[in-house]
Design a protein around this motif. Structure first.
Motif, PDB file in Angstrom:
ATOM      1  N   GLN A   3       7.017  29.539 -65.963  1.00 32.98           N
ATOM      2  CA  GLN A   3       5.908  30.378 -66.385  1.00 32.98           C
ATOM      3  C   GLN A   3       6.363  31.339 -67.473  1.00 32.98           C
ATOM      4  O   GLN A   3       7.281  32.127 -67.281  1.00 32.98           O
ATOM      5  CB  GLN A   3       5.352  31.144 -65.184  1.00 32.98           C
ATOM      6  N   THR A   4       5.706  31.254 -68.621  1.00 38.46           N
ATOM      7  CA  THR A   4       6.002  32.156 -69.735  1.00 38.46           C
ATOM      8  C   THR A   4       4.704  32.812 -70.175  1.00 38.46           C
ATOM      9  O   THR A   4       3.616  32.486 -69.690  1.00 38.46           O
ATOM     10  CB  THR A   4       6.625  31.402 -70.930  1.00 38.46           C
ATOM     11  N   ILE A   5       4.818  33.718 -71.145  1.00 38.21           N
ATOM     12  CA  ILE A   5       3.611  34.391 -71.633  1.00 38.21           C
ATOM     13  C   ILE A   5       2.754  33.467 -72.492  1.00 38.21           C
ATOM     14  O   ILE A   5       1.614  33.817 -72.807  1.00 38.21           O
ATOM     15  CB  ILE A   5       3.964  35.667 -72.432  1.00 38.21           C
ATOM     16  N   PHE A   6       3.274  32.287 -72.839  1.00 35.17           N
ATOM     17  CA  PHE A   6       2.556  31.397 -73.752  1.00 35.17           C
ATOM     18  C   PHE A   6       1.952  30.157 -73.090  1.00 35.17           C
ATOM     19  O   PHE A   6       1.187  29.438 -73.734  1.00 35.17           O
ATOM     20  CB  PHE A   6       3.485  30.927 -74.880  1.00 35.17           C
ATOM     21  N   ASN A   7       2.270  29.870 -71.835  1.00 31.72           N
ATOM     22  CA  ASN A   7       1.805  28.603 -71.262  1.00 31.72           C
ATOM     23  C   ASN A   7       0.926  28.765 -70.027  1.00 31.72           C
ATOM     24  O   ASN A   7       0.881  27.881 -69.162  1.00 31.72           O
ATOM     25  CB  ASN A   7       3.003  27.700 -70.937  1.00 31.72           C
ATOM     26  N   ALA A   8       0.219  29.866 -69.930  1.00 29.65           N
ATOM     27  CA  ALA A   8      -0.692  30.070 -68.801  1.00 29.65           C
ATOM     28  C   ALA A   8      -1.880  29.115 -68.899  1.00 29.65           C
ATOM     29  O   ALA A   8      -2.296  28.723 -69.989  1.00 29.65           O
ATOM     30  CB  ALA A   8      -1.178  31.520 -68.771  1.00 29.65           C
ATOM     31  N   SER A   9      -2.412  28.727 -67.763  1.00 29.98           N
ATOM     32  CA  SER A   9      -3.599  27.878 -67.726  1.00 29.98           C
ATOM     33  C   SER A   9      -4.829  28.692 -68.092  1.00 29.98           C
ATOM     34  O   SER A   9      -4.768  29.927 -68.219  1.00 29.98           O
ATOM     35  CB  SER A   9      -3.771  27.291 -66.328  1.00 29.98           C
ATOM     36  N   LEU A  10      -5.937  28.012 -68.244  1.00 33.62           N
ATOM     37  CA  LEU A  10      -7.194  28.710 -68.551  1.00 33.62           C
ATOM     38  C   LEU A  10      -7.506  29.735 -67.473  1.00 33.62           C
ATOM     39  O   LEU A  10      -7.851  30.886 -67.774  1.00 33.62           O
ATOM     40  CB  LEU A  10      -8.335  27.700 -68.673  1.00 33.62           C
ATOM     41  N   GLU A  11      -7.405  29.306 -66.222  1.00 38.22           N
ATOM     42  CA  GLU A  11      -7.724  30.211 -65.112  1.00 38.22           C
ATOM     43  C   GLU A  11      -6.797  31.422 -65.108  1.00 38.22           C
ATOM     44  O   GLU A  11      -7.239  32.554 -64.865  1.00 38.22           O
ATOM     45  CB  GLU A  11      -7.617  29.458 -63.785  1.00 38.22           C
ATOM     46  N   GLU A  12      -5.526  31.205 -65.368  1.00 40.76           N
ATOM     47  CA  GLU A  12      -4.570  32.314 -65.392  1.00 40.76           C
ATOM     48  C   GLU A  12      -4.810  33.228 -66.591  1.00 40.76           C
ATOM     49  O   GLU A  12      -4.696  34.458 -66.474  1.00 40.76           O
ATOM     50  CB  GLU A  12      -3.143  31.758 -65.430  1.00 40.76           C
ATOM     51  N   SER A  13      -5.173  32.654 -67.737  1.00 43.82           N
ATOM     52  CA  SER A  13      -5.414  33.469 -68.929  1.00 43.82           C
ATOM     53  C   SER A  13      -6.623  34.376 -68.766  1.00 43.82           C
ATOM     54  O   SER A  13      -6.733  35.408 -69.431  1.00 43.82           O
ATOM     55  CB  SER A  13      -5.609  32.569 -70.154  1.00 43.82           C
ATOM     56  N   MET A  14      -7.526  34.004 -67.870  1.00 42.80           N
ATOM     57  CA  MET A  14      -8.713  34.829 -67.637  1.00 42.80           C
ATOM     58  C   MET A  14      -8.343  36.184 -67.029  1.00 42.80           C
ATOM     59  O   MET A  14      -9.141  37.125 -67.069  1.00 42.80           O
ATOM     60  CB  MET A  14      -9.685  34.081 -66.724  1.00 42.80           C
ATOM     61  N   ASN A  15      -7.140  36.287 -66.467  1.00 39.25           N
ATOM     62  CA  ASN A  15      -6.670  37.582 -65.972  1.00 39.25           C
ATOM     63  C   ASN A  15      -6.339  38.529 -67.122  1.00 39.25           C
ATOM     64  O   ASN A  15      -6.285  39.748 -66.934  1.00 39.25           O
ATOM     65  CB  ASN A  15      -5.411  37.394 -65.114  1.00 39.25           C
ATOM     66  N   LEU A  16      -6.098  37.945 -68.300  1.00 40.62           N
ATOM     67  CA  LEU A  16      -5.687  38.734 -69.464  1.00 40.62           C
ATOM     68  C   LEU A  16      -6.838  38.982 -70.436  1.00 40.62           C
ATOM     69  O   LEU A  16      -7.037  40.107 -70.908  1.00 40.62           O
ATOM     70  CB  LEU A  16      -4.548  38.020 -70.194  1.00 40.62           C
ATOM     71  N   VAL A  17      -7.588  37.927 -70.754  1.00 42.42           N
ATOM     72  CA  VAL A  17      -8.651  38.022 -71.752  1.00 42.42           C
ATOM     73  C   VAL A  17      -9.862  38.721 -71.144  1.00 42.42           C
ATOM     74  O   VAL A  17     -10.416  38.265 -70.147  1.00 42.42           O
ATOM     75  CB  VAL A  17      -9.051  36.620 -72.262  1.00 42.42           C
ATOM     76  N   ASP A 254     -13.680  26.557 -74.052  1.00 44.10           N
ATOM     77  CA  ASP A 254     -13.811  26.938 -72.635  1.00 44.10           C
ATOM     78  C   ASP A 254     -14.329  28.368 -72.501  1.00 44.10           C
ATOM     79  O   ASP A 254     -15.205  28.644 -71.669  1.00 44.10           O
ATOM     80  CB  ASP A 254     -12.456  26.820 -71.932  1.00 44.10           C
ATOM     81  N   TYR A 255     -13.805  29.265 -73.319  1.00 43.30           N
ATOM     82  CA  TYR A 255     -14.253  30.653 -73.253  1.00 43.30           C
ATOM     83  C   TYR A 255     -15.682  30.816 -73.767  1.00 43.30           C
ATOM     84  O   TYR A 255     -16.408  31.707 -73.311  1.00 43.30           O
ATOM     85  CB  TYR A 255     -13.292  31.572 -74.013  1.00 43.30           C
ATOM     86  N   ARG A 256     -16.078  29.979 -74.698  1.00 40.42           N
ATOM     87  CA  ARG A 256     -17.476  30.036 -75.155  1.00 40.42           C
ATOM     88  C   ARG A 256     -18.413  29.713 -74.000  1.00 40.42           C
ATOM     89  O   ARG A 256     -19.405  30.426 -73.765  1.00 40.42           O
ATOM     90  CB  ARG A 256     -17.713  29.047 -76.303  1.00 40.42           C
ATOM     91  N   GLN A 257     -18.087  28.651 -73.300  1.00 40.00           N
ATOM     92  CA  GLN A 257     -18.943  28.239 -72.192  1.00 40.00           C
ATOM     93  C   GLN A 257     -18.911  29.250 -71.055  1.00 40.00           C
ATOM     94  O   GLN A 257     -19.954  29.563 -70.458  1.00 40.00           O
ATOM     95  CB  GLN A 257     -18.500  26.865 -71.698  1.00 40.00           C
ATOM     96  N   LEU A 258     -17.738  29.788 -70.759  1.00 43.29           N
ATOM     97  CA  LEU A 258     -17.618  30.780 -69.689  1.00 43.29           C
ATOM     98  C   LEU A 258     -18.359  32.069 -70.029  1.00 43.29           C
ATOM     99  O   LEU A 258     -18.918  32.726 -69.146  1.00 43.29           O
ATOM    100  CB  LEU A 258     -16.143  31.096 -69.433  1.00 43.29           C
TER     101      LEU A 258
END
Length: 284
Positions: A3-17, A254-258
């Protein structure tokens, strides 16, 4: 996979964005476009040129950084500005089809422009301190100090981002632990080393400048580089916030749809994706 700061999944990135960042990204393009942003880059590049000219003048007065003429060093930095400028202009070409990313592209490259602008000022500041401390001593002390400072900032950014992405508190490895201990030690004692060096240099001067300027003015010149720390930290804070754009770009559709935005709102009226969606409606 590690796990790095660059390879998070969509679900994991939603914690940041955040929704706020997405909203700001859309409003930024609709309200500001990118014409003034391009002008902003050329303006910063012009300032890089002016500082380069100033460095040539100061270099003729024996201002040096690691025994190198600061005009040469800041000339190289000025050249880097063109690389960053053209990199941004290359991304501007993509905005036609990715209008929501205009905010991310601008801040990503502008942060680098401001960073090299700070670098030019630091080179001048460190070389100026060298007139009091000695060129080599000043260069070694302050370069080491700022390298450690930047390592510390990156370590903090990496640790905090991992915690946000993966919702865990403990991320470490032997190398990172060693770097963290070294940075902590340097932060604790680095300033003291610089202070002692300044005091010794002033108490036992071998420069006419110290005798001419007096102790107070000499101390002021010797610590000029330290005054850049708040500016550097401010730029760092902006860069950290803009890292959300990395995942917005990575999972764009994905973020557009979400987020519930239309293709037109997300990509822009002139985008290929919007035109394609209109053609599909006509066929239906």
């Amino acid at each position: 996979m590690k796990q790095t700061i660059f390879n998070a999944s969509l679900e994991e990135s939603m914690n940041l964005v955040t929704d706020k960042y997405i909203k700001t990204s859309l409003e930024d393009f609709n309200e500001k476009g990118y014409g003034k942003k391009i002008l902003g880059f050329f303006t910063v590049q012009f300032f890089l040129f002016l500082i380069f000219l100033l460095s040539i003048v100061l270099g003729s007065k024996k201002f040096q950084f690691f025994s190198l003429n600061i005009g040469l060093i800041n000339g190289i930095v000025f050249g880097l500005g063109f690389i960053i400028l053209f990199s941004y202009l290359n991304d501007v070409r993509k905005i036609k089809n990715q209008s929501v990313l205009s905010y991310y592209y601008f801040n990503k490259w502008m942060y680098l422009m401001i960073t090299i602008l700070y670098t030019q000022f630091l080179v001048i500041g460190i070389s100026g301190a060298g007139m009091i401390l000695g060129g080599i001593l000043s260069s070694v002390l302050y370069t080491s100090f700022f390298i450690i400072f930047f390592i510390g900032l990156f370590q903090s950014f990496q640790r905090n981002t991992l915690e946000i992405l993966y919702k865990q508190r403990n991320y470490s490895n032997p190398t990172a632990d060693f770097i963290n201990r070294f940075v902590s030690f340097a932060k604790k004692y680095g300033g003291l080393i610089i202070l002692i060096s300044i005091i010794l240099r002033i108490v036992f001067p071998n420069s006419d400048i110290i005798q001419q300027d007096g102790i107070i003015n000499s101390i002021g010149k010797a610590i000029i580089p330290i005054f850049f720390l708040p500016l550097i930290y401010f730029g760092y804070a902006l860069a950290v916030d803009n890292f959300q754009g990395y995942y917005l770009q990575k999972y764009l559709e994905d973020y557009r749809q979400l987020s519930g935005y239309s293709v037109e709102e997300w990509y822009g009226k002139d985008s290929q994706r919007y035109k394609k969606s209109l053609n599909q409606k006509d066929i239906v």
